[in-house]
Design a protein around this motif. Structure first.
Motif, PDB file in Angstrom:
ATOM      1  N   HIS A  31      45.930  36.094 -18.709  1.00 43.72           N
ATOM      2  CA  HIS A  31      45.348  34.816 -18.164  1.00 43.72           C
ATOM      3  C   HIS A  31      43.920  34.759 -18.932  1.00 43.72           C
ATOM      4  CE1 HIS A  31      42.503  33.149 -15.308  1.00 43.72           C
ATOM      5  NE2 HIS A  31      43.128  32.087 -15.507  1.00 43.72           N
ATOM      6  N   TYR A  32      43.226  35.723 -18.782  1.00 47.40           N
ATOM      7  CA  TYR A  32      41.817  35.968 -19.364  1.00 47.40           C
ATOM      8  C   TYR A  32      41.898  35.972 -20.830  1.00 47.40           C
ATOM      9  CZ  TYR A  32      39.689  36.052 -14.789  1.00 47.40           C
ATOM     10  OH  TYR A  32      39.361  36.026 -13.664  1.00 47.40           O
ATOM     11  N   ARG A  33      43.010  36.778 -21.442  1.00 49.15           N
ATOM     12  CA  ARG A  33      43.106  36.711 -22.810  1.00 49.15           C
ATOM     13  C   ARG A  33      43.352  35.317 -23.431  1.00 49.15           C
ATOM     14  NH1 ARG A  33      46.393  42.027 -22.804  1.00 49.15           N
ATOM     15  NH2 ARG A  33      47.813  40.613 -21.896  1.00 49.15           N
ATOM     16  N   ARG A  34      44.318  34.536 -22.842  1.00 46.68           N
ATOM     17  CA  ARG A  34      44.300  33.074 -23.344  1.00 46.68           C
ATOM     18  C   ARG A  34      43.196  32.361 -23.108  1.00 46.68           C
ATOM     19  NH1 ARG A  34      50.022  31.467 -20.255  1.00 46.68           N
ATOM     20  NH2 ARG A  34      51.317  33.023 -21.681  1.00 46.68           N
ATOM     21  N   ILE A  35      42.497  32.577 -22.406  1.00 46.83           N
ATOM     22  CA  ILE A  35      41.213  31.894 -22.122  1.00 46.83           C
ATOM     23  C   ILE A  35      40.255  31.982 -23.044  1.00 46.83           C
ATOM     24  CG2 ILE A  35      38.988  31.335 -20.605  1.00 46.83           C
ATOM     25  CD1 ILE A  35      40.893  31.321 -18.253  1.00 46.83           C
ATOM     26  N   HIS A 108      44.408  27.911 -16.418  1.00 46.80           N
ATOM     27  CA  HIS A 108      43.762  28.575 -15.132  1.00 46.80           C
ATOM     28  C   HIS A 108      44.789  28.235 -14.043  1.00 46.80           C
ATOM     29  CE1 HIS A 108      41.239  30.748 -12.495  1.00 46.80           C
ATOM     30  NE2 HIS A 108      41.140  29.541 -11.622  1.00 46.80           N
ATOM     31  N   ARG A 109      44.959  26.754 -13.884  1.00 48.95           N
ATOM     32  CA  ARG A 109      45.733  26.133 -12.856  1.00 48.95           C
ATOM     33  C   ARG A 109      47.300  26.889 -12.783  1.00 48.95           C
ATOM     34  NH1 ARG A 109      46.571  20.665 -13.705  1.00 48.95           N
ATOM     35  NH2 ARG A 109      48.310  20.885 -14.625  1.00 48.95           N
ATOM     36  N   ASN A 110      47.911  27.015 -13.874  1.00 42.28           N
ATOM     37  CA  ASN A 110      49.253  27.578 -14.051  1.00 42.28           C
ATOM     38  C   ASN A 110      49.149  29.106 -13.759  1.00 42.28           C
ATOM     39  OD1 ASN A 110      50.596  25.377 -15.047  1.00 42.28           O
ATOM     40  ND2 ASN A 110      50.500  25.815 -17.114  1.00 42.28           N
TER      41      ASN A 110
END
Length: 172
Positions: A31-35, A108-110
């Motif tokens: 998740h944080y890697r995508r952001i 983030h919602r996903n």
């Protein structure tokens, strides 16, 4: 100085996505890697926009200086043209920031939906890249507005009871 106005770190902190700026660097979570990847693309594009803006401003400045012997170019004309160019580039930067912010909220919602299915937010089948700011705020902060009010439910129930009563009278 200008890039600080378009930084996404205060936005991420205010939305509760991260608690401090170094959290994205230290995290191994997908998740944080995508952001982080979205932020890297955003920063790269902002640098490109800043460079193009400065090159264009430099070009216009040189063109106006070259025209000075032919016609008088005063400081006000320089000021107006340069500010017009920067205003338009700032509009592009704001648009880029908005689209990346929406994409980050979407990711983030996903992630939140996958993490805790019992606390699901309403699912919308629209792309995060083409939403208006007001609809984005509605999706995030006001999901309760799409639910029918208790008064609406009670009046709907009364109407159904009246219809049932009328239909029973007709059959008798």
């Amino acid at each position: 100085q200008d890039s600080d106005n378009y930084s996404l770190e205060p936005f991420l902190i205010s939305q509760g996505i991260i608690s401090h700026a170094s959290q994205l660097d230290n995290s191994q979570d997908e998740h944080y890697r995508r952001i982080k990847r979205l932020l890297d693309v955003f920063n790269t594009e902002m640098l490109k926009l800043n460079k193009v803006c400065e090159d264009f401003v430099s070009h216009i400045t040189n063109t106006l200086k070259d025209q000075d012997p032919i016609r008088a170019v005063n400081q006000l004309e320089f000021y107006v043209r340069i500010n017009y160019i920067r205003k338009n580039f700032n509009r592009l930067k704001s648009s880029l920031r908005l689209k990346v912010s929406n994409a980050i909220l979407y990711v983030h919602r996903n992630f939140q939906l996958q993490k805790s299915p019992e606390n699901q937010l309403p699912i919308f089948h629209t792309s995060p890249f083409y939403t208006s700011p007001s609809s984005t705020l509605d999706i995030i902060h006001q999901p309760h507005l799409r639910l029918p009010s208790p008064e609406y439910k009670s009046t709907k129930r009364k109407q159904e009871e009246q219809l049932l009563f009328v239909s029973k009278k007709k059959t008798s």
